[in-house]
Design an enzyme around this catalytic site. Structure first.
Site, PDB file in Angstrom:
ATOM      1  N   THR A   1       0.850  -1.185   0.000  1.00 17.05           N
ATOM      2  CA  THR A   1       0.000   0.000   0.000  1.00 17.05           C
ATOM      3  C   THR A   1       0.883   1.231   0.000  1.00 17.05           C
ATOM      4  O   THR A   1       2.091   1.133   0.174  1.00 17.05           O
ATOM      5  CB  THR A   1      -0.956   0.020   1.209  1.00 17.05           C
ATOM      6  OG1 THR A   1      -2.021   0.906   0.931  1.00 17.05           O
ATOM      7  CG2 THR A   1      -0.267   0.448   2.469  1.00 17.05           C
TER       8      THR A   1
ATOM      9  N   LYS B   1      -7.595   1.851   3.808  1.00 16.39           N
ATOM     10  CA  LYS B   1      -6.496   1.782   4.767  1.00 16.39           C
ATOM     11  C   LYS B   1      -6.241   3.107   5.464  1.00 16.39           C
ATOM     12  O   LYS B   1      -5.246   3.269   6.150  1.00 16.39           O
ATOM     13  CB  LYS B   1      -5.245   1.285   4.064  1.00 16.39           C
ATOM     14  CG  LYS B   1      -5.436  -0.122   3.513  1.00 16.39           C
ATOM     15  CD  LYS B   1      -4.247  -0.547   2.732  1.00 16.39           C
ATOM     16  CE  LYS B   1      -4.694  -0.854   1.326  1.00 16.39           C
ATOM     17  NZ  LYS B   1      -3.604  -0.990   0.421  1.00 16.39           N
TER      18      LYS B   1
ATOM     19  N   GLY C   1      -3.513   5.947   8.914  1.00 17.62           N
ATOM     20  CA  GLY C   1      -3.294   5.257   7.655  1.00 17.62           C
ATOM     21  C   GLY C   1      -2.243   4.205   7.911  1.00 17.62           C
ATOM     22  O   GLY C   1      -1.239   4.480   8.560  1.00 17.62           O
TER      23      GLY C   1
ATOM     24  N   SER D   1       4.845   0.761   0.161  1.00 12.95           N
ATOM     25  CA  SER D   1       5.607   0.358  -1.023  1.00 12.95           C
ATOM     26  C   SER D   1       5.838   1.504  -1.998  1.00 12.95           C
ATOM     27  O   SER D   1       6.881   1.595  -2.614  1.00 12.95           O
ATOM     28  CB  SER D   1       4.900  -0.799  -1.726  1.00 12.95           C
ATOM     29  OG  SER D   1       3.558  -0.446  -1.992  1.00 12.95           O
TER      30      SER D   1
ATOM     31  N   THR E   1       0.610  -0.071  -5.766  1.00 12.19           N
ATOM     32  CA  THR E   1      -0.250   1.065  -5.423  1.00 12.19           C
ATOM     33  C   THR E   1      -1.252   1.264  -6.551  1.00 12.19           C
ATOM     34  O   THR E   1      -0.880   1.214  -7.721  1.00 12.19           O
ATOM     35  CB  THR E   1       0.611   2.345  -5.256  1.00 12.19           C
ATOM     36  OG1 THR E   1       1.625   2.104  -4.283  1.00 12.19           O
ATOM     37  CG2 THR E   1      -0.242   3.528  -4.817  1.00 12.19           C
TER      38      THR E   1
END
Length: 183
Positions: free
Chosen positions: A12, A45, A57, A136, A174
């Site tokens: 994410t 998230k 988050g 990421s 993403t």
């Protein structure tokens, strides 16, 4: 054995921006298994906790992130909503607790005054320049947000959203299903 399977569920990007008295936290919706499978594209998230006064988050292993967010909310309840104290206490617990030490997740936490990164090693980091990002695609989002903060008149919410969108165009972990919360 202390190894992580290649089927480990993660991936994410979360970005937070502070500008003009507002803090925006944005995150994408992709959940990835291993290096080549998207399990879900519309996960949320970024969410509000503590009666809507705090936004978190999270990035990393999904179950670990939920565990940390629950423990963080418990700390907020224990310390009357004091964001910094709650983050420090969570980090200390993270370092002491053998089960928590194995959790592989990070969080950005924010209230109307402050925002922090709570790292996977039990550190609490106060971002500089009003921008931070994790996950990421975090480095891509961070670079985009820094440029947008200094070179545009966009709001914190618009910058956080655009930073995640840009990261999603570069990072395969993403996507562009973006959630933004502002405090």
């Amino acid at each position: 054995m202390d190894t992580v399977s290649s089927d480990y569920i993660r991936g994410t990007t979360i970005c937070a921006v502070q500008k003009d008295g507002k803090i925006a936290v944005a995150g994408d919706g992709q959940v990835t298994q291993g290096q080549n499978t998207i399990l879900k594209g519309n996960a949320v998230k970024v969410r509000r906790i503590f009666n809507g006064k705090v936004v978190i988050g999270f990035a990393g292993a999904v179950a670990d992130a939920f565990t940390l967010s629950e423990k963080f909310e418990a700390m907020l309840n224990k310390y009357s909503g004091n964001l910094v104290r709650s983050a420090v206490e969570l980090a200390q617990l993270w370092r002491r607790d053998k089960v928590m030490q194995k959790l592989e997740a990070m969080m950005i936490v924010a209230d109307k005054n402050d925002f922090l990164i709570v790292s996977g090693t039990g550190d609490v980091i106060e971002p500089e320049n009003g921008v931070c990002a994790i996950g990421s695609g975090g480095n891509y989002a961070l670079a985009a947000a820094r440029a947008l903060v200094t070179e545009t008149d966009l709001s914190a919410e618009e910058i956080a959203y655009k930073a995640i969108k840009i990261a999603g165009e570069i990072c395969i972990f993403t996507n562009d299903h973006i959630t933004v919360e502002v405090v």
